[in-house]
Scaffold this motif. Structure first.
Motif: not given
Length: 502
Positions: A158-162
């Motif tokens: 997954h991308t970091s999703g910040t």
């Protein structure tokens, strides 16, 4: 030869060592190949084969590395942070839909409860008491299996999703093969190289730049329990590594310990030090060079590119502080907001294309439409290429501070603040402002024993920076909050530090 992970693992001599761990007997390439084949057959006996996802929830160490190599070479590896809470596991398992979750024997990790709730099978790694580093088994049943093709998925992260819901990044066998070869070629890895791994193995940096690139080059890796600055030099003395790779915050912690371990530093014979996953401040670059007396190789990577995109070269090539090097695998170009190519020296969005780049996010047509333009993947990073093809990253587009219409690069401010002798770490970020929209702020960690007033640091910065770039708010901390992989999350810092509108 097929461009698959399995083909990468077939080249090294049987007796060469691939994985070690502090105090453990090393695993040979012959033993690794036997392990990989055994795990593939055992999974096939449960109906799990090429392209099927296997979630891996293990602590850092040789079993985690071996489980990744086994899963990525025959199925699709889905490594997850072993520190997640049950609710986080429920989200990721629901998103990924793995056929199986791998855990330690006797583990009480909350992933068990999450898997049970979602109906996902769990398997424990069986490790014999006298087994070499990384060797394990799952169960006794075996069945015939078919190796994956280059197009089969090999790794999913997954991308970091910040700033939004994390996106699912599927990476193919061909993606991983290309990236491992690119990294090994850039670093000129050979069977004589031995890496001390301190990176988490649920993140693309450690998985690709350390484990798979080394395994594909016939080199070896010492798999530590994870980053520990207090134990780093003890491990280095025992293992005698030829290189290590880390994020800048780890390098800074190692440099601080180096002052107390001059004998261990003197014994180290590093061929190079590598840095990636965040910008390496020039002051830290210089300190690493002066401490370890070897080249410092800053590289540029991201999950969607199976890690490496650009890298500074080894000698006789030039390592340029503040630059992430030249294209090292995929093609790189700089595009403007309309998708048109920009000339040398012109600042715009860094874009890439190549065999190591994902074909797109899973089940996310909106993100894919926004992320690809004419075959180029938009990284979201801002930068420019100089006349020699070296790439300068000037900031993450979403992290650029917009102070009443004046744009401020956090990386530029970081570099200036770090020139102050009392500053060990500096992270510049945007904080909310009622009239300007955003104001410049900075979180600072001081050198041990040093004292410094925020006003004095502001005055120091003002000697170099235009007035609008000088942080209006400086917070001095014992430690800057970091994400699971050791990277600082600039976008979230104002909220984490409780800085509201001013």
């Amino acid at each position: 030869m097929k461009t698959t992970v399995l083909s990468l693992l077939r080249a090294a001599p049987d007796t060469a060592i691939v994985l070690t761990a502090p105090g453990r007997r090393g695993l040979t390439y012959r033993e690794l190949r036997q392990l990989v084949g055994r795990i593939h057959r055992q999974l096939a006996a449960r109906g799990i084969g090429a392209g099927d996802r296997v979630a891996i929830v293990l602590p850092n160490g040789p079993e985690m590395a071996a489980a990744f190599l086994a899963a990525a070479s025959g199925l699709s590896a889905a490594p997850l942070n072993p520190a997640y809470k049950q609710a986080e596991y429920e989200f990721y398992l629901s998103d990924l839909r793995p056929k199986l979750v791998l855990v330690e024997a006797g583990s009480d990790n909350p992933v068990r409860a999450a898997a049970e709730k979602l109906g996902v099978a769990v398997a424990e790694l069986k490790v014999e008491a006298d087994a070499p580093a990384g060797a394990f088994s799952l169960w006794s049943e075996e069945a015939g299996c078919v190796p994956p093709s280059p197009d089969h998925e090999a790794l999913v992260l997954h991308t970091s999703g910040t700033t939004s819901r994390p996106k699912v990044v599927p990476l193919s066998q061909a993606n991983l093969f290309a990236s491992a070869r690119n990294i090994a070629d850039t670093l000129q890895l050979t069977a004589q190289d031995h890496c001390l791994n301190i990176m988490p193995l649920f993140h693309i940096h450690g998985l690709m730049a350390v484990i798979l690139a080394s395994a594909g080059a016939g080199a070896s890796v010492c798999c530590t329990p994870g980053f520990n600055a207090l134990r780093f030099f003890g491990w280095a003395t025992e293992e005698k590594p030829s290189w290590y790779s880390a994020v800048p915050t780890m390098h800074q912690a190692i440099l601080q310990r180096a002052e107390r371990n001059p004998e261990a530093v003197a014994q180290m014979k590093l061929r190079f030090v590598r840095s990636s996953s965040a910008s390496l401040p020039p002051a830290v670059f210089k300190a690493l060079q002066e401490t370890f007396h070897c080249p410092v190789i800053e590289a540029y990577g991201m999950t969607e590119a199976s890690h490496q995109m650009a890298s500074n070269p080894l000698p006789p090539g030039e390592q340029r502080p503040g630059f992430v090097g030249r294209a090292a695998g995929p093609e790189i170009c700089i595009l403007d907001a309309d998708g048109a190519p920009l000339a040398t020296g012109k600042e715009g969005e860094v874009c890439i294309r190549g065999t190591n780049v994902t074909s797109g996010y899973e089940n996310n047509p909106t993100a894919n439409a926004a992320s690809f333009v004419d075959g180029w993947f938009r990284t979201g990073d801002q930068g420019y290429l100089d006349a020699d093809g070296y790439l300068k990253i000037t900031g993450r587009i979403k992290e650029i501070i917009n102070r009443g219409g004046e744009k401020v690069s956090p990386l530029e401010v970081d570099d200036v603040l770090l020139e102050h002798p009392a500053v060990r770490q500096a992270v510049t970020f945007a904080m909310p402002h009622k009239t300007l929209g955003e104001e410049v702020a900075a979180a600072i960690v001081l050198v041990e024993g040093a004292t410094l007033e925020p006003a004095a640091l502001q005055a120091f910065a003002a000697e170099t920076l235009a007035a609008y770039k000088v942080p209006r708010r400086i917070v001095i901390l014992d430690e800057v909050p970091k994400g699971a992989t050791g990277k600082v999350q600039r976008i979230a810092l104002a909220g984490l530090l409780g800085l509201g509108e001013e």
